[in-house]
Motif scaffolding. Structure first.
Motif, PDB file in Angstrom:
ATOM      1  N   ALA A 324      20.635  88.805 -57.352  1.00  0.00           N
ATOM      2  CA  ALA A 324      19.806  87.662 -57.733  1.00  0.00           C
ATOM      3  C   ALA A 324      19.984  87.331 -59.215  1.00  0.00           C
ATOM      4  O   ALA A 324      20.109  86.157 -59.594  1.00  0.00           O
ATOM      5  N   GLY A 325      20.010  88.371 -60.052  1.00  0.00           N
ATOM      6  CA  GLY A 325      20.134  88.146 -61.490  1.00  0.00           C
ATOM      7  C   GLY A 325      21.453  87.511 -61.879  1.00  0.00           C
ATOM      8  O   GLY A 325      21.488  86.577 -62.694  1.00  0.00           O
ATOM      9  N   THR A 326      22.544  88.004 -61.306  1.00  0.00           N
ATOM     10  CA  THR A 326      23.854  87.436 -61.643  1.00  0.00           C
ATOM     11  C   THR A 326      23.983  85.996 -61.156  1.00  0.00           C
ATOM     12  O   THR A 326      24.607  85.162 -61.819  1.00  0.00           O
ATOM     13  N   THR A 327      23.371  85.710 -60.015  1.00  0.00           N
ATOM     14  CA  THR A 327      23.417  84.334 -59.507  1.00  0.00           C
ATOM     15  C   THR A 327      22.631  83.392 -60.411  1.00  0.00           C
ATOM     16  O   THR A 327      23.092  82.290 -60.747  1.00  0.00           O
ATOM     17  N   LEU A 328      21.444  83.822 -60.823  1.00  0.00           N
ATOM     18  CA  LEU A 328      20.616  82.982 -61.687  1.00  0.00           C
ATOM     19  C   LEU A 328      21.244  82.796 -63.066  1.00  0.00           C
ATOM     20  O   LEU A 328      21.061  81.753 -63.705  1.00  0.00           O
ATOM     21  N   ALA A 329      22.003  83.791 -63.510  1.00  0.00           N
ATOM     22  CA  ALA A 329      22.622  83.705 -64.842  1.00  0.00           C
ATOM     23  C   ALA A 329      23.909  82.889 -64.831  1.00  0.00           C
ATOM     24  O   ALA A 329      24.391  82.491 -65.906  1.00  0.00           O
ATOM     25  N   SER A 330      24.465  82.618 -63.658  1.00  0.00           N
ATOM     26  CA  SER A 330      25.771  81.950 -63.574  1.00  0.00           C
ATOM     27  C   SER A 330      25.837  80.614 -64.304  1.00  0.00           C
ATOM     28  O   SER A 330      26.813  80.351 -65.020  1.00  0.00           O
ATOM     29  N   PRO A 331      24.852  79.716 -64.146  1.00  0.00           N
ATOM     30  CA  PRO A 331      24.964  78.431 -64.851  1.00  0.00           C
ATOM     31  C   PRO A 331      25.081  78.573 -66.367  1.00  0.00           C
ATOM     32  O   PRO A 331      25.859  77.858 -66.998  1.00  0.00           O
ATOM     33  N   VAL A 332      24.323  79.508 -66.941  1.00  0.00           N
ATOM     34  CA  VAL A 332      24.396  79.711 -68.389  1.00  0.00           C
ATOM     35  C   VAL A 332      25.734  80.331 -68.770  1.00  0.00           C
ATOM     36  O   VAL A 332      26.380  79.914 -69.739  1.00  0.00           O
ATOM     37  N   GLN A 333      26.160  81.336 -68.015  1.00  0.00           N
ATOM     38  CA  GLN A 333      27.458  81.961 -68.295  1.00  0.00           C
ATOM     39  C   GLN A 333      28.588  80.941 -68.214  1.00  0.00           C
ATOM     40  O   GLN A 333      29.484  80.927 -69.066  1.00  0.00           O
ATOM     41  N   ASN A 334      28.545  80.083 -67.214  1.00  0.00           N
ATOM     42  CA  ASN A 334      29.601  79.091 -67.045  1.00  0.00           C
ATOM     43  C   ASN A 334      29.565  78.035 -68.147  1.00  0.00           C
ATOM     44  O   ASN A 334      30.616  77.571 -68.602  1.00  0.00           O
ATOM     45  N   LEU A 335      28.370  77.652 -68.572  1.00  0.00           N
ATOM     46  CA  LEU A 335      28.251  76.693 -69.672  1.00  0.00           C
ATOM     47  C   LEU A 335      28.902  77.242 -70.931  1.00  0.00           C
ATOM     48  O   LEU A 335      29.705  76.563 -71.586  1.00  0.00           O
ATOM     49  N   VAL A 336      28.580  78.499 -71.261  1.00  0.00           N
ATOM     50  CA  VAL A 336      29.169  79.129 -72.441  1.00  0.00           C
ATOM     51  C   VAL A 336      30.682  79.243 -72.270  1.00  0.00           C
ATOM     52  O   VAL A 336      31.453  78.957 -73.200  1.00  0.00           O
TER      53      VAL A 336
END
Length: 413
Positions: A324-336
């Motif tokens: 769940a955490g990695t999925t929720l963090a994906s948009p921010v990681q991808n933006l960076v």
């Protein structure tokens, strides 16, 4: 009444880590490099090229999306239901230090097996369009290696956290430190421990092209002792290069597919892009963000589970929370990631002063790799680690215009 100091410490630490994470992302991410014109695929891609890309994605996206959904839903369904504890109990293995890794490996295996049908159909689409050239034996091998590596990483985290939770009630601090060090160690060792499990690497043969790359690195002020070539052609026809590791493990790798038929000027631009990552220490900066994010995640996990983490029967809940955490963090990681990749493109343009070949290179790579030219917004945010080809071409065109070398559209009207 105020909370006791011992109870407030993880809340304070979590807040500090969250602020440090936000601050690091805000300060180290290159938010703006150059004003860009509106991306327009029709300027540089023919109707046939756009149609082929659309057809490919129309065929593959239902399967890849279904596989992604399954890979998230299965760990959540197991971890947040009695199924997880039943899986642990069903092993009938003691001590817990053996049962926990086997349970984690079981969850990953179940997930992998359930995604086999969708992944098979996706692979068949890639084979149909010539993007993949793997035989099915290699495909199975790759899945097995992925399962083993994923299981190992999660199992190490699970065993360490359960052991710490059993030893002390305030396990969040040593847990956060241990997990952060694990991320740091994996990032450092990844090029020499993980990458060789998938590809064989050889030094680029001596010659004019290798000398040109080393001279380009010297001109850029980036210490590069060697250029490695990966035997990617046994799996794909895609063109790529990358930088991984940091310090003594940092390496510049180019796919053998890139060196076969790609014009030398375009290969030079690709290498200049990767030198941009090395010059800016992007892998190290990404690792720092990963370290802070992991420490924050472990602290948050403590606030949610507390002493219950000491119960090894709850290990599947840990796996579910990681998913769940990695999925929720994906948009921010991808933006960076997209901003970092854009800076590497900009670096490539400044280093080579060649916007004409840059635009041609982005076009040719997009056609060969069948890259998405105009993904939906949700796919862009959830999956896009790089700017789209039209966005990258727009940067090349903007840089060329700003430096007196305007690039005309590739498609003649």
């Amino acid at each position: 009444m105020p909370k006791p100091a011992g109870r407030s410490a993880p809340w304070i630490a979590g807040g500090v880590l969250a602020l440090a994470l936000v601050f690091t992302i805000a300060v180290t991410t290159p938010w703006h490099l150059i004003d860009l014109p509106e991306p327009d695929a029709t300027l540089d891609f023919t109707t046939a090229e756009i149609a082929r890309q659309n057809a490919f994605r129309h065929e593959i996206l239902p399967w890849s999306t279904a596989s992604w959904i399954i890979s998230i839903v299965v760990p959540l369904a197991i971890g947040f239901s009695p199924l997880g504890r039943r899986l642990y109990d069903g092993l009938r293995i003691r001590p817990w230090i053996i049962a926990v890794p086997l349970t984690v490996a079981g969850v990953v295996l179940i997930t992998s097996l359930l995604t086999v049908p969708t992944d098979v159909f996706a692979e068949r689409v890639s084979l149909k369009y010539g993007l993949s050239v793997r035989n099915w034996r290699l495909w199975v091998w790759d899945r097995g290696v992925n399962w083993a590596l994923t299981s190992l990483g999660l199992a190490v985290i699970a065993v360490v956290l359960v052991a710490m939770a059993k030893r002390r009630r305030g396990w969040w601090l040593p847990g956060a430190i241990a997990a952060a060090l694990l991320v740091l160690g994996i990032s450092f060792a990844y090029p020499v421990l993980v990458e060789p499990r998938f590809n064989h690497f050889t030094s680029m043969p001596a010659g004019a092209q290798r000398n040109q790359f080393l001279e380009l690195a010297k001109q850029d002020g980036v210490p590069v002792k060697d250029v490695l070539v990966a035997d990617a052609s046994k799996r794909t026809t895609a063109l790529n290069a990358y930088v991984s590791g940091f310090g003594s493990t940092r390496r510049l790798v180019v796919y053998d597919t890139l060196l076969k038929d790609t014009p030398p000027a375009q290969v030079r631009l690709v290498v200049a892009h990767e030198l941009g990552h090395a010059a800016e220490d992007d892998v190290l900066h990404g690792t720092l963000i990963g370290v802070l994010g992991t420490a924050f995640g472990i602290t948050l996990l403590y606030l949610l589970l507390g002493a219950r983490m000491a119960d090894p029967r709850r290990v599947t809940l840990l796996v579910a929370m990681v998913a769940a955490g990695t999925t929720l963090a994906s948009p921010v990681q991808n933006l960076v990631s997209r901003k970092i990749e854009a800076r590497a493109d900009y670096h490539s343009l400044r280093l080579t002063n060649d916007p004409q070949d840059f635009v041609a290179m982005q076009h040719d790579l997009a056609v060969q790799n069948i890259s998405g030219l105009d993904p939906s917004r949700w796919r862009y945010w959830m999956f896009a680690t790089h700017p789209t080809p039209p966005e990258r071409i727009a940067m090349g065109r903007a840089w060329g215009t700003a430096n007196g070398d305007p690039v005309p559209p590739l498609v003649k009207r």
